[in-house]
Design an enzyme around this catalytic site. Structure first.
Site, PDB file in Angstrom:
ATOM      1  N   ARG A 165      98.332   8.428   5.593  1.00  0.00           N
ATOM      2  CA  ARG A 165      97.278   9.249   6.209  1.00  0.00           C
ATOM      3  C   ARG A 165      95.909   8.954   5.595  1.00  0.00           C
ATOM      4  O   ARG A 165      94.886   9.451   6.087  1.00  0.00           O
ATOM      5  CB  ARG A 165      97.578  10.756   6.056  1.00  0.00           C
ATOM      6  CG  ARG A 165      98.802  11.217   6.811  1.00  0.00           C
ATOM      7  CD  ARG A 165      99.095  12.687   6.549  1.00  0.00           C
ATOM      8  NE  ARG A 165      98.517  13.582   7.518  1.00  0.00           N
ATOM      9  CZ  ARG A 165      99.172  14.135   8.541  1.00  0.00           C
ATOM     10  NH1 ARG A 165     100.440  13.893   8.735  1.00  0.00           N
ATOM     11  NH2 ARG A 165      98.565  14.952   9.368  1.00  0.00           N
ATOM     12  N   TYR A 168      92.643   7.892   7.469  1.00  0.00           N
ATOM     13  CA  TYR A 168      91.927   8.947   8.196  1.00  0.00           C
ATOM     14  C   TYR A 168      91.308   9.938   7.211  1.00  0.00           C
ATOM     15  O   TYR A 168      90.105  10.204   7.250  1.00  0.00           O
ATOM     16  CB  TYR A 168      92.903   9.648   9.149  1.00  0.00           C
ATOM     17  CG  TYR A 168      92.252  10.642  10.080  1.00  0.00           C
ATOM     18  CD1 TYR A 168      91.514  10.213  11.180  1.00  0.00           C
ATOM     19  CD2 TYR A 168      92.389  12.009   9.867  1.00  0.00           C
ATOM     20  CE1 TYR A 168      90.927  11.128  12.048  1.00  0.00           C
ATOM     21  CE2 TYR A 168      91.807  12.930  10.734  1.00  0.00           C
ATOM     22  CZ  TYR A 168      91.074  12.478  11.817  1.00  0.00           C
ATOM     23  OH  TYR A 168      90.495  13.393  12.658  1.00  0.00           O
ATOM     24  N   LYS A 172      87.409  10.039   6.487  1.00  0.00           N
ATOM     25  CA  LYS A 172      86.555  11.193   6.815  1.00  0.00           C
ATOM     26  C   LYS A 172      85.840  11.702   5.559  1.00  0.00           C
ATOM     27  O   LYS A 172      84.685  12.155   5.636  1.00  0.00           O
ATOM     28  CB  LYS A 172      87.391  12.316   7.437  1.00  0.00           C
ATOM     29  CG  LYS A 172      87.871  12.027   8.851  1.00  0.00           C
ATOM     30  CD  LYS A 172      86.743  12.095   9.889  1.00  0.00           C
ATOM     31  CE  LYS A 172      87.274  12.011  11.306  1.00  0.00           C
ATOM     32  NZ  LYS A 172      86.200  11.944  12.311  1.00  0.00           N
ATOM     33  N   ARG A 209     100.546  14.449  19.386  1.00  0.00           N
ATOM     34  CA  ARG A 209     100.310  15.726  18.680  1.00  0.00           C
ATOM     35  C   ARG A 209     101.407  16.713  19.057  1.00  0.00           C
ATOM     36  O   ARG A 209     102.010  16.621  20.112  1.00  0.00           O
ATOM     37  CB  ARG A 209      98.949  16.337  19.069  1.00  0.00           C
ATOM     38  CG  ARG A 209      97.777  15.426  19.000  1.00  0.00           C
ATOM     39  CD  ARG A 209      97.584  14.777  17.657  1.00  0.00           C
ATOM     40  NE  ARG A 209      97.205  15.711  16.608  1.00  0.00           N
ATOM     41  CZ  ARG A 209      95.963  15.891  16.170  1.00  0.00           C
ATOM     42  NH1 ARG A 209      94.970  15.230  16.714  1.00  0.00           N
ATOM     43  NH2 ARG A 209      95.705  16.726  15.187  1.00  0.00           N
ATOM     44  N   VAL A 210     101.566  17.723  18.210  1.00  0.00           N
ATOM     45  CA  VAL A 210     102.691  18.635  18.444  1.00  0.00           C
ATOM     46  C   VAL A 210     102.534  19.421  19.748  1.00  0.00           C
ATOM     47  O   VAL A 210     103.506  19.592  20.495  1.00  0.00           O
ATOM     48  CB  VAL A 210     102.926  19.553  17.221  1.00  0.00           C
ATOM     49  CG1 VAL A 210     101.778  20.544  17.013  1.00  0.00           C
ATOM     50  CG2 VAL A 210     104.250  20.270  17.350  1.00  0.00           C
ATOM     51  N   SER A 212     100.831  18.672  22.570  1.00  0.00           N
ATOM     52  CA  SER A 212     101.024  17.826  23.756  1.00  0.00           C
ATOM     53  C   SER A 212     102.467  17.343  23.839  1.00  0.00           C
ATOM     54  O   SER A 212     103.062  17.324  24.928  1.00  0.00           O
ATOM     55  CB  SER A 212     100.046  16.652  23.743  1.00  0.00           C
ATOM     56  OG  SER A 212     100.028  16.016  22.489  1.00  0.00           O
ATOM     57  N   ASN A 213     103.066  16.978  22.702  1.00  0.00           N
ATOM     58  CA  ASN A 213     104.464  16.541  22.737  1.00  0.00           C
ATOM     59  C   ASN A 213     105.376  17.627  23.293  1.00  0.00           C
ATOM     60  O   ASN A 213     106.151  17.392  24.220  1.00  0.00           O
ATOM     61  CB  ASN A 213     104.953  16.197  21.318  1.00  0.00           C
ATOM     62  CG  ASN A 213     104.652  14.751  20.935  1.00  0.00           C
ATOM     63  OD1 ASN A 213     103.985  14.042  21.667  1.00  0.00           O
ATOM     64  ND2 ASN A 213     105.138  14.331  19.785  1.00  0.00           N
ATOM     65  N   GLN A 232     106.810  24.177   8.496  1.00  0.00           N
ATOM     66  CA  GLN A 232     105.406  23.870   8.183  1.00  0.00           C
ATOM     67  C   GLN A 232     104.508  24.641   9.152  1.00  0.00           C
ATOM     68  O   GLN A 232     104.920  24.902  10.289  1.00  0.00           O
ATOM     69  CB  GLN A 232     105.130  22.350   8.243  1.00  0.00           C
ATOM     70  CG  GLN A 232     105.159  21.708   9.614  1.00  0.00           C
ATOM     71  CD  GLN A 232     106.536  21.209  10.022  1.00  0.00           C
ATOM     72  OE1 GLN A 232     107.537  21.832   9.733  1.00  0.00           O
ATOM     73  NE2 GLN A 232     106.576  20.077  10.719  1.00  0.00           N
TER      74      GLN A 232
HETATM   75  N1  UDP Z   1     105.154  17.763  14.808  1.00  0.00           N
HETATM   76  C1  UDP Z   1     106.402  18.141  15.309  1.00  0.00           C
HETATM   77  N2  UDP Z   1     106.827  17.587  16.487  1.00  0.00           N
HETATM   78  C2  UDP Z   1     106.081  16.709  17.190  1.00  0.00           C
HETATM   79  C3  UDP Z   1     104.799  16.346  16.694  1.00  0.00           C
HETATM   80  C4  UDP Z   1     104.374  16.888  15.499  1.00  0.00           C
HETATM   81  O1  UDP Z   1     107.131  18.940  14.704  1.00  0.00           O
HETATM   82  O2  UDP Z   1     106.532  16.267  18.251  1.00  0.00           O
HETATM   83  C5  UDP Z   1     104.677  18.394  13.560  1.00  0.00           C
HETATM   84  C6  UDP Z   1     103.984  17.487  12.563  1.00  0.00           C
HETATM   85  O3  UDP Z   1     104.919  16.895  11.678  1.00  0.00           O
HETATM   86  C7  UDP Z   1     103.068  18.463  11.858  1.00  0.00           C
HETATM   87  C8  UDP Z   1     102.674  19.461  12.950  1.00  0.00           C
HETATM   88  O4  UDP Z   1     103.689  19.334  13.949  1.00  0.00           O
HETATM   89  O5  UDP Z   1     103.747  19.153  10.845  1.00  0.00           O
HETATM   90  C9  UDP Z   1     101.319  19.181  13.563  1.00  0.00           C
HETATM   91  O6  UDP Z   1     101.295  17.830  13.937  1.00  0.00           O
HETATM   92  P1  UDP Z   1     100.080  17.166  14.726  1.00  0.00           P
HETATM   93  O7  UDP Z   1     100.348  15.697  14.783  1.00  0.00           O
HETATM   94  O8  UDP Z   1      99.863  17.881  15.991  1.00  0.00           O
HETATM   95  O9  UDP Z   1      98.810  17.466  13.828  1.00  0.00           O
HETATM   96  P2  UDP Z   1      98.501  17.239  12.262  1.00  0.00           P
HETATM   97  O10 UDP Z   1      99.728  16.729  11.553  1.00  0.00           O
HETATM   98  O11 UDP Z   1      97.396  16.251  12.249  1.00  0.00           O
HETATM   99  O12 UDP Z   1      98.127  18.596  11.808  1.00  0.00           O
END
Ligand code: UDP
Length: 347
Positions: A165, A168, A172, A209-210, A212-213, A232
């Site tokens: 990570r 990114y 930033k 992203r979580v 949208s997924n 989490q």
């Molecule tokens: N995540 C999940 N299922 C998915 C995509 C993401 O459980 O299909 C989890 C991911 O591991 C994280 C949280 O959801 O703990 C948010 O993930 P996202 O990629 O949306 O944002 P970021 O990690 O940048 O906060």
């Protein structure tokens, strides 16, 4: 990779006497909403985007507007003459240009780092030349996997500079350094927003992203993916609220020399988010667990006191309402695909 530069819509805002905003990343998820909000305010928008991770339809929805023009350009390369020619009119420079979803920004980590550092510098120089105010969209990722909860802006973070990570997060952080150096030296008026998880219409269904997924999986009748055990947490902000915060920050009259968190403080687990999506779908869903990504933050929630004090801003849209709007948008977006193939029965 640098994309060819071209203006696809003539900058008709020249004649309209509109204030000109340069919006880098304006074809992306948040950028497209910001462009729309600026146009709705009667301002001109010159959008710069490489279209590397943007949805072309976000752009298509803007190109017909008389105040909108577009240059396809990767900000890691020096800005083209077509942008520099607009310097006398440029009033605000917004940097929203960077892949923001972990799988996407990790696909080309070198490019992610350079977008944040070299790209931000190119845009800062533009702001300096134009005497324009500059806003960087930074990120809650500058706090890494935080040991302080919720995260106030004073917290210096717990970031791995060697993990996947880092391109990114550290990119930033370096971009913030550059912005505040320009501000300290009086080279530009600056603003830094630290954006927490944001969702809403115009997200790319393939973004990873979580939100949208889960919505796309539910609409397609696929298994819903949870990374790790789903305990989490994140705090999700509806995009309209976020854009209102960005506009307030850009226009707020303060010296700009401190970052401001923007997001929503309502914290939930990923598992609870999944339950809300399942409730919206009205059906049962199969859940599959996938390994938790490396350095995935355990908890995240913004401290929004500074935003409230400096900007008088707070998010308004509750998650239930924003998710329903987002669900409806994705349902329309995927309509053609869903019609073409019958949804799989949830196992
Ligand atoms: N995540 C999940 N299922 C998915 C995509 C993401 O459980 O299909 C989890 C991911 O591991 C994280 C949280 O959801 O703990 C948010 O993930 P996202 O990629 O949306 O944002 P970021 O990690 O940048 O906060």
């Amino acid at each position: 990779m640098t994309q060819p530069t071209r203006i696809t819509a003539l900058p008709r805002h020249r004649d309209a006497g509109r204030r000109l905003n340069v919006v880098a990343g304006g074809a992306g998820f948040i950028g497209s909403h910001l462009c729309r909000a600026l146009l709705d305010r009667g301002e001109g928008v010159l959008c710069i985007d490489s279209l590397q991770t943007a949805r072309p339809s976000n752009l298509a929805a803007l190109t017909g507007h008389p105040g909108f023009s577009f240059v396809r350009h990767d900000i890691t390369a020096p800005l083209p003459a077509s942008v520099l020619a607009e310097v006398p009119r440029i009033h605000r420079v917004w940097n929203l240009a960077c892949a923001a979803s972990p799988p996407l920004y990790q696909m080309d980590p070198e490019h992610t780092m350079l977008t944040n550092v070299v790209g931000t510098n190119h845009l800062l120089r533009l702001a300096e030349r134009a005497g324009a105010r500059f806003l960087l969209t930074s990120t809650s990722e500058v706090y890494g996997d935080p040991e302080v909860h919720p995260q106030p802006e004073e917290y210096r973070g717990h970031v791995s500079c060697t993990g996947p990570r880092a391109c990114y997060d550290e990119g930033k952080r370096a971009a913030e350094s550059l912005v505040f150096d320009y501000g300290r030296a009086g080279r530009a008026q600056v603003r830094v927003a630290r954006i927490f998880n944001t969702y809403g219409p115009n997200m790319d269904p393939g973004d990873g992203r979580v939100v949208s997924n889960l919505i796309c999986q539910a609409l397609r009748g696929e298994a819903l993916t949870i990374y790790g055990d789903g305990t989490q947490t994140r705090s999700f902000c509806y995009v309209a609220d976020l854009v209102a915060g960005l506009l307030a920050l850009m226009e707020a009259e303060f010296d700009g020399m401190q970052p401001v968190n923007l997001g929503n403080a309502a914290e939930i687990t990923v598992r609870e988010l999944l339950d809300q999506v399942v409730a919206l779908s009205g059906t049962q869903a199969r859940v599959v667990h996938r390994p938790i990504p490396v350095d995935d933050p355990r908890r995240r929630r913004p401290d929004l006191d500074r935003a409230a004090q400096l900007l008088g801003w707070a998010p308004r849209v509750p998650l239930s309402e924003g998710l329903a709007q987002t669900w409806a948008w994705f349902a329309a977006e995927l309509q053609g695909e869903l019609k073409a193939r019958p949804a799989q029965a949830a196992e």
